[in-house]
Write a protein that holds these residues in place. Structure first.
Motif, PDB file in Angstrom:
ATOM      1  N   ASN A   1      -4.157 -10.513 -17.573  1.00 35.88           N
ATOM      2  CA  ASN A   1      -3.174 -10.624 -16.474  1.00 35.88           C
ATOM      3  C   ASN A   1      -3.731 -10.221 -15.118  1.00 35.88           C
ATOM      4  O   ASN A   1      -2.972  -9.826 -14.226  1.00 35.88           O
ATOM      5  CB  ASN A   1      -1.926  -9.753 -16.734  1.00 35.88           C
TER       6      ASN A   1
ATOM      7  N   GLU B   1       3.495 -10.749 -19.203  1.00 38.21           N
ATOM      8  CA  GLU B   1       2.778 -11.685 -18.334  1.00 38.21           C
ATOM      9  C   GLU B   1       2.412 -11.084 -16.982  1.00 38.21           C
ATOM     10  O   GLU B   1       1.880 -11.772 -16.118  1.00 38.21           O
ATOM     11  CB  GLU B   1       3.620 -12.962 -18.136  1.00 38.21           C
ATOM     12  N   THR B   2       2.715  -9.808 -16.790  1.00 37.39           N
ATOM     13  CA  THR B   2       2.425  -9.223 -15.475  1.00 37.39           C
ATOM     14  C   THR B   2       1.588  -7.941 -15.538  1.00 37.39           C
ATOM     15  O   THR B   2       0.815  -7.679 -14.616  1.00 37.39           O
ATOM     16  CB  THR B   2       3.728  -8.872 -14.720  1.00 37.39           C
TER      17      THR B   2
ATOM     18  N   GLN C   1       2.228  -0.314 -14.820  1.00 37.63           N
ATOM     19  CA  GLN C   1       1.830  -1.442 -14.001  1.00 37.63           C
ATOM     20  C   GLN C   1       0.397  -1.903 -14.254  1.00 37.63           C
ATOM     21  O   GLN C   1       0.080  -3.070 -14.117  1.00 37.63           O
ATOM     22  CB  GLN C   1       1.985  -1.059 -12.532  1.00 37.63           C
TER      23      GLN C   1
ATOM     24  N   ASP D   1       8.983  -8.127 -23.402  1.00 36.58           N
ATOM     25  CA  ASP D   1       9.486  -9.242 -22.591  1.00 36.58           C
ATOM     26  C   ASP D   1       8.394  -9.781 -21.666  1.00 36.58           C
ATOM     27  O   ASP D   1       7.476  -9.053 -21.288  1.00 36.58           O
ATOM     28  CB  ASP D   1      10.671  -8.752 -21.727  1.00 36.58           C
ATOM     29  N   LYS D   2       8.597 -11.064 -21.276  1.00 43.27           N
ATOM     30  CA  LYS D   2       7.616 -11.699 -20.389  1.00 43.27           C
ATOM     31  C   LYS D   2       7.411 -10.932 -19.094  1.00 43.27           C
ATOM     32  O   LYS D   2       6.348 -10.962 -18.499  1.00 43.27           O
ATOM     33  CB  LYS D   2       8.070 -13.129 -20.052  1.00 43.27           C
ATOM     34  N   GLU D   3       8.479 -10.259 -18.649  1.00 45.23           N
ATOM     35  CA  GLU D   3       8.364  -9.536 -17.382  1.00 45.23           C
ATOM     36  C   GLU D   3       7.253  -8.478 -17.456  1.00 45.23           C
ATOM     37  O   GLU D   3       6.683  -8.082 -16.442  1.00 45.23           O
ATOM     38  CB  GLU D   3       9.717  -8.929 -16.972  1.00 45.23           C
ATOM     39  N   TYR D   4       6.964  -8.016 -18.695  1.00 43.33           N
ATOM     40  CA  TYR D   4       5.829  -7.116 -18.878  1.00 43.33           C
ATOM     41  C   TYR D   4       4.590  -7.876 -19.363  1.00 43.33           C
ATOM     42  O   TYR D   4       3.516  -7.765 -18.817  1.00 43.33           O
ATOM     43  CB  TYR D   4       6.167  -6.008 -19.874  1.00 43.33           C
TER      44      TYR D   4
END
Lengths: 436, 436
Positions: free
Chosen positions: B273, B244-245, B209, B239-242
């Motif tokens: 991010n 971009e977060t 995280q 993936d964007k889920e990682y």
């Protein structure tokens, strides 16, 4: 010169003149050659044989490199508080300054310039009524209130007396203390001597349980019959009940006054009468960030400048006096005179440091306009000055000022440049116009 | 040479050899001439015409001075995060390093070297079960646990796999996370790549995280078929889920690896991010301490070294390769071989960074003696080595090591000097003697 263009908009001035910051080199002040020569040789020791550099600068560099770990300015400082023999030089300088009052090298802690933050974090404790309060002059340096806030400390303002040359008034201090109790727990007092932004120099007086002192302009005292008397010296001349118990932290830096090396980021604090446990904690906080080496070398030169007979003595002492005495007395007087000649402007003479702090009697319609816009009138004045003339000044309210008179806080040397510039281009009416 | 005397006691050695710290210049590593030449000219611009200095060094100095506020290294940085055009240079360097993955200059924040502390303070929240936990490798840099402790953050150890060249094991990570929950709230993972003190280089893998990355040895990767792949690059290939977060903070510094300018105290972090509010707070924390200028200039040289055709190219690149490649492969292999030849010593080959991390199989009577004295056996070993031979090593337990095997953490280059020294004076039995 062509007019300035900002974000695509052509401005009614040719360049922005920034007289708001205490950054002497940015404002055009030349560095002290000796300092720069010594540091250049320390960085590139091949210059030790470079005959175009003065012999004493090269000798000093050799000596200072010898004090560095591994003989290199590229090594970490030997201890987390700094290079021991420079701690010793600073302690000796303080003893000379204070007429022989002792100073212990181990009480000297070097850093890269965020020491105030560290000390404020040490002071912070409690919440609400028990939260630490710090007595803070009004006006104060504009960088101080956010630091206090971030550290979780309550600002307890005490008003400096403008009509008495920005002096501290003991009755006012007592009143501030009284008002603060119940709201917070006042545990320390912050004093800037010479004053930032007020340019005053303190006389003998003062005592409190904990002192945080900013003495960064101590070598720039120029007021007639004024000399720098440190609070430490005053403290040590008092009874043991004070001299052995009052905790005192005093700051000095190479950023300010005649050296002006703000970009190097170097300073020291002297820590007196501190509780041993707190002292230990203070040093452990330093551990994670060994202080940078070059600024310590610059500090060593500041406390041990070239002496009579050395090749660099004349130039260094002339440079210093040009910056402190001549700039101080002559230029400060001239700037002050100019300001006082403007209708609606009133300025206390500067006695030390780099600031003047003129008072503006703004016209009622401007105060009204500011109210409607929801800003302070001195901020509006500064915005207009920037927008219309390209001159960037600090507004007094940024220094915590709340009294009915408005102030601006320009630094002296660029202010003088500014005034000369204004006269040259026949535009000194800007003050007149806005302040009438 | 005469025997060393310490506190009046004559010692059985001539001098103390300190191989415990990651301070390359103190250990005798020479600085990169080009860096020092450029900085010397910036400090003393009269050297711009000094023909004995390479033309490209003088030209670079002129360019860098132009980037400084007021054209002087004595001015504060233009913004609280640093000098904008150097932020840009660093972002371009990161893009080249990461095969074109974008980097925003505004995400680069310079400081004088206490950035980890700042980020840890940002991460800190909660108490007891809700207190922030940071997954931290075991072994980790010995300076890290006190920083975590001071920031009010719980250390959640994950064991690196010594027998697999100190790699991260995902099962071990999951196990560490599982064990931590209930005790604290794990919110971040700390990764040192190349490893400190383990000398490994990470392969592609990892996600969490919040990432705190220490990449200070990224230009010193020398293991065969090893290259530096940044976690940022890996993250942006996910993936964007990682991509971009996941919040990521990555550190680099001029203190480590081939530049080794620890005394200048300069580094940067890239912040990806990050929640805008946190980002804003991070910058406001910087405000009170404008980063020093000279280390930023050194960083600019690190990310833009001399190019082919420039007078300083050959010397700079040879110097760099001598320090990273030759020292790395040749000396590291030699040091590793030597250590593995000693009975009771086992050492994983170094792949990057400046450390080796040999394992000691200490004799039972030494472990017993340590128990009686109430110290760790590796500390006792290091104490004996210092007392009897004047060699100062870091004990593995200082790196958070708790497994049944003991380690020592010497840095490679002085370790090699040490070994050559030992062989020269026929005293390599010390390892043999103590470890048999």
């Amino acid at each position: 010169m062509a007019p300035a263009i900002c974000l695509g908009v052509t401005k009614p001035f040719q360049q922005v003149i920034d007289v708001s910051s205490g950054d002497p080199h940015r404002a055009g002040m030349a560095p002290m050659s000796f300092v720069r020569q010594v540091l250049a040789v320390c960085l590139y020791p091949e210059l030790l044989t470079e005959k175009s550099l003065p012999l004493d600068a090269r000798q000093r560099a050799q000596k200072l490199m010898g004090a560095c770990s591994g003989g290199s300015v590229g090594s970490y400082s030997l201890t987390s508080c700094g290079i021991p023999c420079i701690q010793k030089s600073v302690a000796e300088f303080i003893m000379r300054r204070d007429g022989g009052v002792s100073s212990n090298p181990e009480d000297i802690i070097f850093s890269s310039g965020s020491q105030k933050t560290m000390v404020l974090h040490l002071l912070a404790s409690g919440e609400g009524e028990t939260q630490t309060g710090v007595l803070t002059p009004r006006p104060c340096p504009h960088t101080l209130p956010p630091l206090l806030d971030e550290a979780g400390v309550t600002l307890v303002p005490y008003q400096l007396m403008e009509d008495r040359g920005w002096t501290v008034d003991l009755d006012e201090l007592h009143q501030a203390l009284k008002t603060a109790r119940g709201r917070c727990e006042p545990r320390a007092i912050y004093i800037s001597n010479p004053g930032n932004p007020t340019g005053d120099v303190a006389s003998k007086s003062c005592s409190h349980q904990f002192l945080v002192l900013n003495n960064v302009y101590q070598d720039s005292v120029y007021g007639q019959e004024k000399e720098f008397i440190s609070y430490k010296r005053v403290l040590f001349e008092m009874d043991k009940e004070y001299s052995e118990t009052v905790e005192l932290v005093s700051f000095h830096s190479i950023s300010s006054a005649c050296m002006g090396e703000a970009g190097l980021r170097g300073g020291y604090m002297e820590v007196i009468n501190m509780d041993p446990a707190v002292n230990k904690y203070l040093r452990s906080m330093q551990d994670s960030s060994s202080p940078p080496v070059l600024p310590q070398l610059a500090l060593e030169i500041m406390v041990n400048p070239p002496t009579p007979g050395q090749p660099s003595y004349k130039m260094y002492s002339q440079g210093k006096s040009k910056k402190s005495i001549i700039m101080g007395v002559y230029l400060s007087e001239r700037a002050c005179e100019f300001l006082n000649d403007l209708p609606g402007v009133n300025c206390q003479p500067g006695m030390g440091g780099v600031f003047l702090y003129p008072c503006l009697h703004l016209p009622p319609q401007m105060i009204e306009e500011a109210k409607m816009l929801g800003v302070e009138a001195d901020v509006l004045y500064c915005q207009k000055l920037l927008e219309e003339e390209g001159i960037c000044l600090g507004a007094g309210c940024e220094n915590g000022h709340e009294d009915p008179n408005y102030h601006i806080s320009p630094i002296q040397e660029p202010l003088v440049h500014l005034i000369l510039f204004l006269i040259k281009f026949d535009i000194y009416f800007i003050f007149y116009f806005l302040v009438r």
